[in-house]
Design a protein around this motif. Structure first.
Motif, PDB file in Angstrom:
ATOM      1  N   TYR A  61       0.860  -1.182   0.000  1.00 39.39           N
ATOM      2  CA  TYR A  61       0.000   0.000   0.000  1.00 39.39           C
ATOM      3  C   TYR A  61       0.899   1.235   0.000  1.00 39.39           C
ATOM      4  CZ  TYR A  61      -3.823  -3.157   1.222  1.00 39.39           C
ATOM      5  OH  TYR A  61      -4.756  -4.172   1.217  1.00 39.39           O
ATOM      6  N   VAL A  62       0.754   2.052  -1.027  1.00 41.64           N
ATOM      7  CA  VAL A  62       1.543   3.269  -1.136  1.00 41.64           C
ATOM      8  C   VAL A  62       0.621   4.442  -0.838  1.00 41.64           C
ATOM      9  CG1 VAL A  62       3.034   4.679  -2.590  1.00 41.64           C
ATOM     10  CG2 VAL A  62       2.984   2.192  -2.893  1.00 41.64           C
ATOM     11  N   ASP A  63       0.791   5.034   0.354  1.00 39.92           N
ATOM     12  CA  ASP A  63      -0.031   6.172   0.746  1.00 39.92           C
ATOM     13  C   ASP A  63       0.559   7.437   0.136  1.00 39.92           C
ATOM     14  OD1 ASP A  63      -1.977   7.712   2.175  1.00 39.92           O
ATOM     15  OD2 ASP A  63      -0.380   8.245   3.578  1.00 39.92           O
ATOM     16  N   ASP A  64      -0.177   8.027  -0.790  1.00 41.24           N
ATOM     17  CA  ASP A  64       0.319   9.171  -1.555  1.00 41.24           C
ATOM     18  C   ASP A  64      -0.115  10.483  -0.899  1.00 41.24           C
ATOM     19  OD1 ASP A  64       1.581  10.551  -3.580  1.00 41.24           O
ATOM     20  OD2 ASP A  64      -0.109  10.396  -4.971  1.00 41.24           O
ATOM     21  N   GLY A  65       0.295  10.647   0.368  1.00 42.39           N
ATOM     22  CA  GLY A  65       0.004  11.898   1.069  1.00 42.39           C
ATOM     23  C   GLY A  65      -1.456  12.086   1.413  1.00 42.39           C
ATOM     24  N   SER A  66      -2.125  11.033   1.870  1.00 43.31           N
ATOM     25  CA  SER A  66      -3.549  11.134   2.195  1.00 43.31           C
ATOM     26  C   SER A  66      -3.780  12.108   3.344  1.00 43.31           C
ATOM     27  CB  SER A  66      -4.108   9.762   2.575  1.00 43.31           C
ATOM     28  OG  SER A  66      -4.040   8.871   1.484  1.00 43.31           O
TER      29      SER A  66
END
Length: 348
Positions: A61-66
């Protein structure tokens, strides 16, 4: 000096594919509401793939600045039958950068990219894996079966985008193909060797070649939240894709210049013919103003197109990192605890 790359040693067969394993890359941005349900479906999928093919799986899971609780929920997801990596980027770098971050952190052989909004059905992954393991395809990509539920204007815009980006291209991008796709180990190795920073994944995945197959599907309805892509975002993404992957806009600008120059030449000949045959002078002010406005507008468009490419060149020359990882944690399905010691603020 060898200017190409030999990846023939990474060819997989039905006997060797299972030992390679599968990494599932899921970029997420404000997907807190549906992330746990998606993970549960991926756990069931991993159990099925292990039972059928002996295939080990991990999800990244790559959290793109949520801006919501996506990262906190991702950290809490269990490693039940599937290894879990959580890669948190330092800010929102965009989907292409998030896909690259997932690709860089994938530990297993084959890699599958899918969205975190639930519209890419995990049940379809089994079919993609079957095309890779049983049929020997290196790139298994999905595409919308139809666009009947979209407006005529949007369908025309999509068709025009693919027609333009494929104009004169040696390796064409399949129309309606998305980022939901599986790449074999040698396709993954080839994709990792492409050095550009302005990346257009669906274009690059087609450009590398190998055996490819299309799988049509019907995207599921979004169960939670609303999409962040509006008309302006789609237009910006289209411009990024065109200027990152194709020189078609430059060719179009050159062709338009040739057409205008030819039209101006013929118009000039018609004026000369009228003067010589009738002796009448053509009124010049309206035609002059219209001509100047037309040519000036076209020149500005061409300058804008060239400027987009110059911007891409500047970005490549600066060679800035595509992303920064603020936090990275792992959980292993064998019962290992999350390796929070791997959290770091250095760029990866």
């Amino acid at each position: 000096m060898m200017l190409g790359s030999d990846v023939s040693s990474l060819t997989t067969t039905a006997k060797t594919a299972a030992g390679q394993g599968l990494s599932i890359v899921v970029p997420v941005y404000n997907e807190a509401a549906g992330l746990a349900a998606l993970h549960e479906r991926l756990i069931n999928l991993a159990k099925t793939l292990r039972a059928r093919y002996g295939l080990a799986c991990e999800v990244i899971y790559v959290d793109d600045g949520s801006a919501d609780n996506t990262l906190m929920i991702a950290r809490s997801l269990p490693a039940d039958a599937i290894d879990v990596q959580v890669v948190s980027l330092s800010r929102n770098f965009g989907k292409e950068a998030a896909l690259m971050a997932g690709l860089d952190h994938a530990r297993l052989g084959a890699v599958l990219f899918m969205d975190g909004d639930g519209q890419h059905p995990p049940a379809l992954i089994e079919q993609l894996v079957r095309h890779w393991i049983d049929d020997g395809y290196d790139v298994v990509y999905t595409a919308k079966a139809h666009r009947d539920n979209e407006s005529a204007a949007r369908r025309l815009a999509v068709h025009g985008f693919y027609a333009l980006i494929n104009w004169g291209a040696r390796q064409k991008i399949p129309e309606d193909a998305g980022d939901f796709r599986l790449l074999s180990p040698r396709a993954v190795t080839a994709l990792r060797q492409l050095p550009e920073r302005n990346r257009f994944f669906k274009g690059l995945a087609s450009w590398i070649g190998f055996r490819q197959i299309r799988v049509d599907y019907e995207p599921a309805a979004r169960a939670h939240g609303v999409t962040t892509f509006n008309a302006a975002s789609l237009l910006g993404l289209s411009i990024e894709g065109l200027t990152s992957f194709s020189v078609a806009p430059l060719r179009f600008a050159s062709l338009l210049g040739v057409i205008l120059a030819g039209g101006a030449f013929l118009f000039g000949l018609s004026i000369l013919w009228e003067v010589f045959t009738t002796g009448k002078q053509v009124p010049g002010y309206p035609s002059l103003v219209i001509g100047l406005m037309t040519i000036g507008g076209v020149q500005l468009i061409m300058i804008g197109i060239v400027g987009e490419y110059i911007g891409k060149i500047l970005s490549e020359l600066k060679a800035r990192p595509i992303y920064f990882v603020a936090e990275h944690s792992e959980k292993h399905a064998d019962g290992g605890a999350a390796q929070n010691a791997s959290e770091r603020t250095a760029a990866e």
